[in-house]
Design a protein around this motif. Structure first.
Motif, PDB file in Angstrom:
ATOM      1  N   THR A 110       0.809  -1.218   0.000  1.00  0.00           N
ATOM      2  CA  THR A 110       0.000   0.000   0.000  1.00  0.00           C
ATOM      3  C   THR A 110       0.851   1.281   0.000  1.00  0.00           C
ATOM      4  OG1 THR A 110      -0.281  -0.284   2.402  1.00  0.00           O
ATOM      5  CG2 THR A 110      -2.045  -1.102   1.002  1.00  0.00           C
ATOM      6  N   PRO A 133       7.178  -4.474   4.798  1.00  0.00           N
ATOM      7  CA  PRO A 133       6.175  -4.386   5.875  1.00  0.00           C
ATOM      8  C   PRO A 133       6.237  -5.631   6.745  1.00  0.00           C
ATOM      9  CG  PRO A 133       5.117  -4.800   3.732  1.00  0.00           C
ATOM     10  CD  PRO A 133       6.575  -4.610   3.468  1.00  0.00           C
ATOM     11  N   THR A 134       5.764  -5.499   7.979  1.00  0.00           N
ATOM     12  CA  THR A 134       5.670  -6.693   8.815  1.00  0.00           C
ATOM     13  C   THR A 134       4.449  -7.498   8.402  1.00  0.00           C
ATOM     14  OG1 THR A 134       5.922  -7.534  11.056  1.00  0.00           O
ATOM     15  CG2 THR A 134       4.287  -5.826  10.788  1.00  0.00           C
TER      16      THR A 134
HETATM   17  C1  FMN Z   1      -1.133 -10.536   6.271  1.00  0.00           C
HETATM   18  C2  FMN Z   1      -0.816  -9.296   7.024  1.00  0.00           C
HETATM   19  C3  FMN Z   1      -0.261  -9.389   8.274  1.00  0.00           C
HETATM   20  C4  FMN Z   1       0.029  -8.243   9.004  1.00  0.00           C
HETATM   21  N1  FMN Z   1       0.548  -8.394  10.251  1.00  0.00           N
HETATM   22  C5  FMN Z   1       0.723  -7.299  11.014  1.00  0.00           C
HETATM   23  C6  FMN Z   1       1.171  -7.442  12.357  1.00  0.00           C
HETATM   24  O1  FMN Z   1       1.436  -8.531  12.847  1.00  0.00           O
HETATM   25  N2  FMN Z   1       1.320  -6.314  13.094  1.00  0.00           N
HETATM   26  C7  FMN Z   1       1.018  -5.070  12.608  1.00  0.00           C
HETATM   27  O2  FMN Z   1       1.148  -4.098  13.333  1.00  0.00           O
HETATM   28  N3  FMN Z   1       0.620  -4.904  11.312  1.00  0.00           N
HETATM   29  C8  FMN Z   1       0.462  -5.994  10.519  1.00  0.00           C
HETATM   30  N4  FMN Z   1       0.037  -5.842   9.223  1.00  0.00           N
HETATM   31  C9  FMN Z   1      -0.098  -4.482   8.650  1.00  0.00           C
HETATM   32  C10 FMN Z   1       1.049  -4.189   7.686  1.00  0.00           C
HETATM   33  O3  FMN Z   1       2.290  -4.342   8.300  1.00  0.00           O
HETATM   34  C11 FMN Z   1       0.921  -2.787   7.076  1.00  0.00           C
HETATM   35  O4  FMN Z   1      -0.223  -2.815   6.261  1.00  0.00           O
HETATM   36  C12 FMN Z   1       2.142  -2.454   6.268  1.00  0.00           C
HETATM   37  O5  FMN Z   1       3.204  -2.191   7.140  1.00  0.00           O
HETATM   38  C13 FMN Z   1       1.967  -1.285   5.319  1.00  0.00           C
HETATM   39  O6  FMN Z   1       3.107  -1.259   4.484  1.00  0.00           O
HETATM   40  P1  FMN Z   1       2.954  -1.011   2.906  1.00  0.00           P
HETATM   41  O7  FMN Z   1       2.101   0.216   2.750  1.00  0.00           O
HETATM   42  O8  FMN Z   1       4.358  -0.778   2.396  1.00  0.00           O
HETATM   43  O9  FMN Z   1       2.337  -2.225   2.271  1.00  0.00           O
HETATM   44  C14 FMN Z   1      -0.248  -6.964   8.462  1.00  0.00           C
HETATM   45  C15 FMN Z   1      -0.798  -6.879   7.187  1.00  0.00           C
HETATM   46  C16 FMN Z   1      -1.087  -8.023   6.470  1.00  0.00           C
HETATM   47  C17 FMN Z   1      -1.695  -7.889   5.107  1.00  0.00           C
END
Ligand code: FMN
Length: 203
Positions: free
Chosen positions: A14, A84-85
């Motif tokens: 995202t 991302p996590t």
């Molecule tokens: C399958 C999945 C697992 C995730 N697990 C976590 C989590 O354990 N802890 C958390 O705070 N966010 C979690 N997230 C949120 C993502 O880390 C967050 O959407 C991401 O850091 C955004 O980065 P981006 O915009 O580069 O994709 C998760 C998202 C997805 C889709």
């Protein structure tokens, strides 16, 4: 000594980690590095991407970003990773990229690469540090040299104080909660500086 070659390799659904990568690029160019910003191969099915308008829009935004290959790792003196996590771990897309490095790893081509990592999560304690450390575990197996930010600059405190690597929280609207731009830029410059020492030593 030639310019330090920096690969910035990220995964983003995202747009957050893409933005972190672009800030790192800006700082790296400022200090005269040669830079490649590269995304890892997307693995999610089209239906999943299309079901989330923000994800779909980001795929469009980053459509011209080249996909990272192992040749890019061979080329680079230093690599900054951003992922991302995903439940406290790195994204499967980033893991898949790491898993295709077996060939060049076996040839010793990943030894002494200077590496550093960034991350993001939906919660302030949602797994950023664990994600960065998970990535560093693989880097140790590469024989890479891990360049962490530590607490080497004021910007790290402003960004929430993650000494493992810059990380950010993303709110429900997709906005970054902490002010991490300066920390990203410091991390990029520090990684390049450390890589320049290693490069000089090899000559
Ligand atoms: C399958 C999945 C697992 C995730 N697990 C976590 C989590 O354990 N802890 C958390 O705070 N966010 C979690 N997230 C949120 C993502 O880390 C967050 O959407 C991401 O850091 C955004 O980065 P981006 O915009 O580069 O994709 C998760 C998202 C997805 C889709």
């Amino acid at each position: 000594m030639g310019k330090v070659k920096l690969g910035i390799i990220y995964y983003s659904s995202t747009g957050t980690n893409y933005k972190l990568a672009k800030w790192a690029e800006e700082a790296a160019l400022e200090v005269g590095a040669e830079v490649r910003v590269l995304k890892v191969q997307e693995l999610a099915p089209e239906a999943a991407i299309n079901s989330n308008p923000v994800w779909k829009a980001h795929v469009e935004e980053a459509k011209d970003v080249p996909i990272a290959t192992t040749d890019d790792l061979e080329w680079a003196d230093a690599i900054i990773f951003s992922t991302p996590t995903r439940f406290g771990n790195i994204s499967s897309q980033m893991k898949q990229f790491i898993d295709i490095t077996g060939g060049i790893w076996a040839q010793g081509k990943l030894t002494n690469k200077v590496v550093s990592a960034m991350s993001s999560a939906g919660n302030p304690h949602g797994g950023q540090e664990a994600t960065i450390k998970a990535l560093y575990t693989s880097m140790m197996h590469w024989g890479a040299i891990i360049a962490t930010p530590g607490f080497t600059d004021r910007s790290i405190y402003k960004a929430g104080g993650n000494p493992y690597g810059t990380s950010v929280t993303v709110d429900q609207d997709g906005k970054m909660v902490e002010d991490v731009e300066d920390a990203v830029k410091h991390q990029a410059k520090r990684t390049i500086e450390i890589a320049s020492w290693i490069k000089k030593g090899k000559e």
